[in-house]
Design a protein around this motif. Structure first.
Motif, short mmCIF file in Angstrom:
data_model
loop_
_atom_site.label_atom_id
_atom_site.label_comp_id
_atom_site.label_asym_id
_atom_site.label_seq_id
_atom_site.Cartn_x
_atom_site.Cartn_y
_atom_site.Cartn_z
N ASP A 96 0.83 -1.21 0.00
CA ASP A 96 0.00 0.00 0.00
C ASP A 96 0.86 1.25 0.00
O ASP A 96 2.08 1.18 0.08
CB ASP A 96 -0.96 0.01 1.19
N VAL A 97 0.19 2.37 -0.11
CA VAL A 97 0.81 3.69 0.04
C VAL A 97 -0.11 4.47 0.96
O VAL A 97 -1.33 4.34 0.91
CB VAL A 97 0.99 4.41 -1.32
N SER A 98 0.50 5.28 1.84
CA SER A 98 -0.32 6.12 2.71
C SER A 98 0.37 7.46 2.91
O SER A 98 1.58 7.58 2.76
CB SER A 98 -0.57 5.43 4.07
N VAL A 99 -0.45 8.44 3.22
CA VAL A 99 0.05 9.78 3.54
C VAL A 99 -0.67 10.24 4.80
O VAL A 99 -1.76 9.76 5.12
CB VAL A 99 -0.18 10.80 2.39
N GLU A 100 -0.05 11.17 5.49
CA GLU A 100 -0.66 11.76 6.68
C GLU A 100 -1.24 13.11 6.27
O GLU A 100 -0.50 14.04 5.98
CB GLU A 100 0.38 11.92 7.79
N HIS A 101 -2.55 13.18 6.21
CA HIS A 101 -3.27 14.38 5.77
C HIS A 101 -3.61 15.23 6.99
O HIS A 101 -3.99 14.70 8.03
CB HIS A 101 -4.54 13.96 5.02
N GLY A 102 -3.47 16.54 6.84
CA GLY A 102 -3.72 17.46 7.94
C GLY A 102 -5.14 17.45 8.47
O GLY A 102 -5.37 17.74 9.64
N VAL A 103 -6.10 17.12 7.64
CA VAL A 103 -7.50 17.11 8.05
C VAL A 103 -8.01 15.69 8.27
O VAL A 103 -8.64 15.39 9.27
CB VAL A 103 -8.39 17.83 7.00
N TYR A 104 -7.72 14.81 7.33
CA TYR A 104 -8.30 13.46 7.36
C TYR A 104 -7.48 12.45 8.14
O TYR A 104 -7.92 11.33 8.36
CB TYR A 104 -8.48 12.94 5.93
N GLY A 105 -6.27 12.80 8.54
CA GLY A 105 -5.40 11.81 9.18
C GLY A 105 -4.77 10.93 8.13
O GLY A 105 -4.47 11.39 7.02
N GLU A 106 -4.59 9.65 8.43
CA GLU A 106 -3.96 8.74 7.47
C GLU A 106 -4.91 8.43 6.32
O GLU A 106 -6.05 8.05 6.52
CB GLU A 106 -3.54 7.44 8.15
N VAL A 107 -4.41 8.61 5.11
CA VAL A 107 -5.14 8.25 3.89
C VAL A 107 -4.33 7.16 3.21
O VAL A 107 -3.14 7.35 2.95
CB VAL A 107 -5.32 9.46 2.94
N LYS A 108 -4.97 6.02 2.95
CA LYS A 108 -4.23 4.86 2.44
C LYS A 108 -4.86 4.36 1.15
O LYS A 108 -6.07 4.36 0.98
CB LYS A 108 -4.27 3.74 3.48
N GLY A 109 -3.98 3.93 0.25
CA GLY A 109 -4.41 3.29 -1.00
C GLY A 109 -3.75 1.94 -1.11
O GLY A 109 -2.54 1.80 -0.95
N ASN A 110 -4.54 0.91 -1.35
CA ASN A 110 -4.01 -0.44 -1.53
C ASN A 110 -3.43 -0.56 -2.93
O ASN A 110 -4.07 -0.19 -3.90
CB ASN A 110 -5.10 -1.48 -1.31
N LEU A 111 -2.21 -1.08 -3.03
CA LEU A 111 -1.54 -1.20 -4.32
C LEU A 111 -1.34 -2.65 -4.75
O LEU A 111 -1.62 -3.02 -5.87
CB LEU A 111 -0.18 -0.49 -4.29
N ASN A 112 -0.77 -3.46 -3.88
CA ASN A 112 -0.49 -4.87 -4.19
C ASN A 112 0.34 -5.01 -5.47
O ASN A 112 -0.02 -5.74 -6.38
CB ASN A 112 -1.78 -5.67 -4.27
#
Length: 169
Positions: A96-112
């Motif tokens: 996966d890939v994730s980022v730490e967003h200032g409003v939403y917190g952790e945002v993650k996308g599954n890549l596999n």
């Protein structure tokens, strides 16, 4: 076939498949809408099944190696592709890939992403859409969960990403 039996069959298909399975294909197989499949997957997840949705369909996760998280930064699609290729070429699978967003917190996308074909397909989708990668939200800073078969492979990945200036320690 009742709802529970359909969910059991979906789980069986996912357990037996080594590749992702599209919701639309499952819908056709069971003569229900894709939305019914989405609900079935949600209910399976609620029972503890580790099923993820990827751009290519659903996958039942099976971790066979060592799972670690790395933090990287790069700018641009060329560097993104280079980063993915380094991980795969040294025996890694990008879960996966994730980022730490200032409003939403952790945002993650599954890549596999586990091979060069997966990278090519991912880059083609990225190039043919107007959507930006998640790391564009955080000035290139992002995290990957990667799976390797052994510690040596993980260390080689880290070393190569560090040489390119992508890895943040």
């Amino acid at each position: 076939m009742d709802n529970q039996e359909r969910r059991n069959q979906i789980l069986k298909i996912l357990n037996e498949s080594s590749e992702s399975v599209k919701g639309s294909i499952l819908g056709k197989k069971f003569n229900v809408s894709r939305q019914v499949i989405v609900q079935d997957i949600s209910l399976l997840r609620a029972t503890g099944e580790d099923i993820i949705a990827t751009p290519n369909g659903y996958i039942k996760l099976r971790h066979e190696g060592i799972v670690n998280t790395i933090v990287c930064r790069h700018s641009g699609k060329y560097e993104l592709e280079d980063e993915l290729e380094i991980i795969v070429n040294y025996g890694g699978k990008i879960l996966d890939v994730s980022v730490e967003h200032g409003v939403y917190g952790e945002v993650k996308g599954n890549l596999n992403i586990g091979n060069m074909g997966d990278i090519e397909q991912f880059m083609e989708k990225l190039g043919s859409s107007s959507v930006e990668p998640l790391c564009s939200l955080t000035d290139g800073l992002h995290m990957h969960t990667i799976e390797t078969m052994n510690k040596e492979s993980f260390e080689k990945i880290k070393s190569e990403l560090l040489k390119k200036g992508y890895l943040i320690l």
